[in-house]
Design a protein around this motif. Structure first.
Motif, mmCIF file in Angstrom:
data_model
loop_
_atom_site.group_PDB
_atom_site.id
_atom_site.type_symbol
_atom_site.label_atom_id
_atom_site.label_comp_id
_atom_site.label_asym_id
_atom_site.label_seq_id
_atom_site.Cartn_x
_atom_site.Cartn_y
_atom_site.Cartn_z
ATOM 1 N N THR A 124 0.802 -1.227 0.000
ATOM 2 C CA THR A 124 0.000 0.000 0.000
ATOM 3 C C THR A 124 0.832 1.272 0.000
ATOM 4 O OG1 THR A 124 -0.130 -0.071 2.415
ATOM 5 C CG2 THR A 124 -1.906 -1.140 1.186
ATOM 6 N N THR A 125 2.146 1.161 0.136
ATOM 7 C CA THR A 125 2.993 2.355 0.160
ATOM 8 C C THR A 125 3.837 2.436 -1.108
ATOM 9 O OG1 THR A 125 4.810 3.483 1.324
ATOM 10 C CG2 THR A 125 4.773 1.096 1.451
ATOM 11 N N THR A 126 4.177 3.647 -1.514
ATOM 12 C CA THR A 126 5.042 3.841 -2.686
ATOM 13 C C THR A 126 6.503 4.016 -2.293
ATOM 14 O OG1 THR A 126 4.662 6.239 -2.644
ATOM 15 C CG2 THR A 126 3.176 4.905 -4.001
ATOM 16 N N ASP A 127 6.812 3.880 -1.013
ATOM 17 C CA ASP A 127 8.184 4.053 -0.536
ATOM 18 C C ASP A 127 9.103 3.056 -1.240
ATOM 19 O OD1 ASP A 127 10.619 4.045 1.006
ATOM 20 O OD2 ASP A 127 9.503 4.959 2.661
ATOM 21 N N ARG A 128 10.164 3.552 -1.860
ATOM 22 C CA ARG A 128 11.069 2.693 -2.627
ATOM 23 C C ARG A 128 11.848 1.729 -1.745
ATOM 24 N NH1 ARG A 128 13.913 5.692 -7.610
ATOM 25 N NH2 ARG A 128 14.846 3.620 -7.603
ATOM 26 N N GLU A 129 11.902 2.004 -0.443
ATOM 27 C CA GLU A 129 12.614 1.115 0.465
ATOM 28 C C GLU A 129 11.954 -0.268 0.512
ATOM 29 O OE1 GLU A 129 13.875 0.827 5.194
ATOM 30 O OE2 GLU A 129 13.113 2.730 4.405
ATOM 31 N N VAL A 130 10.667 -0.325 0.153
ATOM 32 C CA VAL A 130 9.951 -1.605 0.159
ATOM 33 C C VAL A 130 10.656 -2.625 -0.731
ATOM 34 C CG1 VAL A 130 7.848 -2.740 -0.663
ATOM 35 C CG2 VAL A 130 7.684 -0.721 0.800
ATOM 36 N N VAL A 131 11.114 -2.183 -1.902
ATOM 37 C CA VAL A 131 11.775 -3.105 -2.829
ATOM 38 C C VAL A 131 13.019 -3.696 -2.189
ATOM 39 C CG1 VAL A 131 12.958 -3.293 -5.055
ATOM 40 C CG2 VAL A 131 10.853 -1.958 -4.873
ATOM 41 N N GLY A 132 13.818 -2.847 -1.560
ATOM 42 C CA GLY A 132 15.025 -3.327 -0.895
ATOM 43 C C GLY A 132 14.730 -4.336 0.195
ATOM 44 N N ARG A 133 13.635 -4.130 0.919
ATOM 45 C CA ARG A 133 13.269 -5.076 1.972
ATOM 46 C C ARG A 133 12.728 -6.379 1.376
ATOM 47 N NH1 ARG A 133 15.591 -5.850 5.586
ATOM 48 N NH2 ARG A 133 13.884 -6.882 6.685
ATOM 49 N N MET A 134 11.915 -6.275 0.335
ATOM 50 C CA MET A 134 11.335 -7.490 -0.266
ATOM 51 C C MET A 134 12.408 -8.452 -0.741
ATOM 52 S SD MET A 134 7.987 -6.436 -2.531
ATOM 53 C CE MET A 134 7.775 -8.096 -3.182
ATOM 54 N N ILE A 135 13.445 -7.925 -1.375
ATOM 55 C CA ILE A 135 14.461 -8.801 -1.960
ATOM 56 C C ILE A 135 15.463 -9.301 -0.925
ATOM 57 C CG2 ILE A 135 14.206 -7.693 -4.204
ATOM 58 C CD1 ILE A 135 16.810 -6.206 -3.725
ATOM 59 N N ALA A 136 15.273 -8.904 0.333
ATOM 60 C CA ALA A 136 16.181 -9.317 1.407
ATOM 61 C C ALA A 136 15.426 -10.041 2.516
ATOM 62 C CB ALA A 136 16.915 -8.097 1.970
ATOM 63 N N LEU A 137 14.338 -10.732 2.166
ATOM 64 C CA LEU A 137 13.524 -11.450 3.153
ATOM 65 C C LEU A 137 13.404 -12.935 2.805
ATOM 66 C CD1 LEU A 137 10.553 -8.949 3.730
ATOM 67 C CD2 LEU A 137 12.367 -9.513 5.360
ATOM 68 N N PRO A 138 14.533 -13.660 2.737
ATOM 69 C CA PRO A 138 14.443 -15.081 2.357
ATOM 70 C C PRO A 138 13.675 -15.921 3.370
ATOM 71 C CG PRO A 138 16.649 -14.548 3.135
ATOM 72 C CD PRO A 138 15.918 -13.241 2.981
ATOM 73 N N GLU A 139 13.533 -15.406 4.596
ATOM 74 C CA GLU A 139 12.773 -16.164 5.586
ATOM 75 C C GLU A 139 11.274 -16.133 5.316
ATOM 76 O OE1 GLU A 139 13.746 -12.156 7.664
ATOM 77 O OE2 GLU A 139 14.412 -13.349 5.941
ATOM 78 N N GLY B 292 21.010 -7.045 -5.885
ATOM 79 C CA GLY B 292 20.850 -6.918 -4.441
ATOM 80 C C GLY B 292 20.047 -8.011 -3.773
ATOM 81 N N ALA B 293 19.481 -8.932 -4.553
ATOM 82 C CA ALA B 293 18.550 -9.903 -3.986
ATOM 83 C C ALA B 293 19.250 -10.975 -3.172
ATOM 84 C CB ALA B 293 17.725 -10.548 -5.097
ATOM 85 N N LYS B 294 18.647 -11.305 -2.045
ATOM 86 C CA LYS B 294 19.059 -12.452 -1.245
ATOM 87 C C LYS B 294 18.072 -13.606 -1.445
ATOM 88 C CE LYS B 294 21.263 -9.581 2.294
ATOM 89 N NZ LYS B 294 21.276 -9.210 3.734
ATOM 90 N N VAL B 295 17.167 -13.413 -2.386
ATOM 91 C CA VAL B 295 16.118 -14.367 -2.720
ATOM 92 C C VAL B 295 16.298 -14.729 -4.200
ATOM 93 C CG1 VAL B 295 13.613 -14.680 -2.875
ATOM 94 C CG2 VAL B 295 14.570 -13.248 -1.065
ATOM 95 N N PRO B 296 16.082 -15.977 -4.624
ATOM 96 C CA PRO B 296 16.179 -16.312 -6.047
ATOM 97 C C PRO B 296 15.277 -15.421 -6.902
ATOM 98 C CG PRO B 296 15.997 -18.307 -4.731
ATOM 99 C CD PRO B 296 15.762 -17.154 -3.798
ATOM 100 N N VAL B 297 15.758 -15.092 -8.109
ATOM 101 C CA VAL B 297 15.049 -14.167 -8.997
ATOM 102 C C VAL B 297 14.754 -14.855 -10.329
ATOM 103 C CG1 VAL B 297 15.140 -11.936 -10.189
ATOM 104 C CG2 VAL B 297 16.195 -12.181 -7.924
ATOM 105 N N ILE B 298 13.492 -14.770 -10.785
ATOM 106 C CA ILE B 298 13.105 -15.215 -12.131
ATOM 107 C C ILE B 298 12.955 -13.958 -12.978
ATOM 108 C CG2 ILE B 298 11.313 -16.324 -13.522
ATOM 109 C CD1 ILE B 298 10.612 -18.029 -11.104
ATOM 110 N N LYS B 299 13.734 -13.829 -14.071
ATOM 111 C CA LYS B 299 13.802 -12.525 -14.723
ATOM 112 C C LYS B 299 14.237 -12.631 -16.181
ATOM 113 C CE LYS B 299 18.695 -11.916 -13.882
ATOM 114 N NZ LYS B 299 18.912 -13.359 -13.753
ATOM 115 N N HIS B 300 14.047 -11.515 -16.890
ATOM 116 C CA HIS B 300 14.778 -11.240 -18.122
ATOM 117 C C HIS B 300 15.134 -9.762 -18.102
ATOM 118 C CE1 HIS B 300 11.009 -9.521 -19.714
ATOM 119 N NE2 HIS B 300 11.779 -8.893 -20.581
ATOM 120 N N LEU B 301 16.297 -9.423 -18.692
ATOM 121 C CA LEU B 301 16.746 -8.031 -18.681
ATOM 122 C C LEU B 301 16.284 -7.278 -19.923
ATOM 123 C CD1 LEU B 301 20.411 -8.245 -17.312
ATOM 124 C CD2 LEU B 301 18.401 -7.319 -16.151
#
Length: 418
Positions: free
Chosen positions: A182-197, A217-226
């Motif tokens: 619900t927030t647009t704070d960009r810090e959310v992205v940094g937290r999401m990719i660092a929550l493997p638990e 920056g991810a500590k979680v596996p990423v499915i992606k294309h650049l």
């Protein structure tokens, strides 16, 4: 807002909900999906009004035309969202599917069972329809989802999220099975990719800079294309009418999508006869041609291409063009410059077609078809969560099976290892 505390709360709720979605029956999941579709239709005026507010803010902020196009909802696209949910409901449920059972000399039976990944985090920009697509695919595959849409689509995303929650309630499933940030704070992205638990996999959908940031920056596996540097190769055995039609659709139907053709290769034996007609068609569509020396000699409207042009995903009215000696050079060029997304050959030569399919190292490889078909809906997946150009787990459009994995199972009758 304390972003760390907020994301911890979201993550804990998602992990708890994932237990419920993993064991939910196919009937319950389908009930939720159909109720979501109905809610989207019922609330269509609210969704369009929310999107209109998003568009007004985006125009005021000076967003470019391609971004505005991706952001825009219409009555037709809202109905397409509802139909997408319904189509996913009709798809076979992959969860619990058992395959490859074999009896071993010891007497045990060994095989594989398809299971959910757990909690899927999706980070995306602009496209509000992703909210509905992601909710549908994650739920049907037995996962919980944490969705972080772009700030430019916040109002529409929250309106769609209300429809999703309504569907989950109707099926007796936890509303936290799909959470839209619900927030647009960009810090959310940094937290999401660092929550493997709490989050098992991240799927980024957006521009190259966003995906690079997440991948690094991810500590979680990423499915992606650049990138989506897709190629059309017009072979020396190409049907001219097919070549013209395929190039036109692949490049001009939409400029801002990852499956739009950005590079055109033409075999030298047919360049003088086929390339001028293709070039006239592209020029009529307002497409700038950046070509090799041979292309520029054949086409007065072409400008010289640089080395970087052949690597570039333009997402604009530009295409790189190169005349190649034939199939071998075309394959070598694609494997060097392509982003491994989607590449197609236009040919009537079966041997050339089969070599192209085997030797081009991309996630989707086509014969006599537009690159614009590289899409989960067109592939019969119902919708897609994204496209992967990686070579592990999921490759190409990622649908239900791509959001599951397989675990080994063993069935015995008292056997012990000697």
């Amino acid at each position: 807002m304390d972003i760390t505390a907020y994301m911890t709360q979201v993550g804990q709720a998602a992990r708890a909900a994932a237990t419920e979605t993993a064991r939910a029956s196919t009937a319950a999941k389908n009930t939720a999906l159909l109720a979501m579709a109905q809610a989207i239709r019922t609330r269509a005026p609210e969704l369009l009004a929310a999107n209109a507010d998003d568009l007004a803010a985006a125009r005021a902020a000076g967003l470019d035309a391609a971004m505005l196009d991706r952001l825009t909802l219409t009555a037709k696209s809202v109905e397409a969202m509802a139909q997408g949910l319904e189509q996913v409901a009709t798809l076979p449920d992959p969860v619990g599917e058992i395959s490859d059972m074999k009896r071993r000399p010891s007497g045990i039976q060994v095989g594989k069972m398809r299971v959910p990944l757990g909690v899927v985090g999706i980070i995306y920009e602009a496209r509000p329809n992703v909210t509905a697509d992601a909710a549908a695919l994650c739920l049907k595959s037995g996962n919980a989802a944490v969705l972080r849409g772009g700030k430019e689509a916040l109002r529409a995303n929250q309106a769609i999220a209300a429809c999703v929650r309504e569907g989950l309630r109707a099926a007796g499933l936890p509303e936290t099975a799909v959470q839209v940030i619900t927030t647009t704070d960009r810090e959310v992205v940094g937290r999401m990719i660092a929550l493997p638990e709490y989050i098992d996999v991240i799927v980024p959908r957006g521009g190259k800079s966003l995906i690079e940031r997440i991948s690094q920056g991810a500590k979680v596996p990423v499915i992606k294309h650049l990138d989506g540097n897709c190629h059309v190769y017009v072979d020396d055995a190409a049907d001219p009418a097919k070549a013209l039609r395929i190039v036109e659709n692949a490049k001009t139907q939409r400029l801002g999508t990852c499956n739009t053709a950005e590079s055109l290769l033409v075999a030298r034996n047919v360049a003088a006869t086929q390339l001028p007609a293709i070039a006239r068609m592209l020029t009529d569509h307002g497409i700038e041609l950046r070509g090799c020396e041979e292309t520029c000699r054949l086409l007065p409207q072409a400008v010289p291409a640089t080395e970087d042009d052949y690597y570039t995903e333009y997402l604009a009215a530009i295409i790189s063009v190169k005349v190649v000696a034939g199939l071998d050079e075309a394959i070598a060029h694609i494997n060097k410059y392509s982003s491994s997304h989607t590449d197609t050959i236009v040919t009537e030569n079966y041997t050339h077609a089969m070599r192209f399919l085997r030797e081009v190292d991309s996630s989707s490889v086509m014969v006599n078809a537009s690159t614009r078909f590289a899409d989960g809906f067109e592939y019969g997946l119902g919708a897609e969560i994204g496209i992967s150009t990686d070579k592990f787990h999921a490759r190409g459009p990622v649908g239900l099976e791509g959001l599951t994995s397989q675990k080994w199972i063993v069935l015995g009758d008292g056997e012990i290892r000697s």
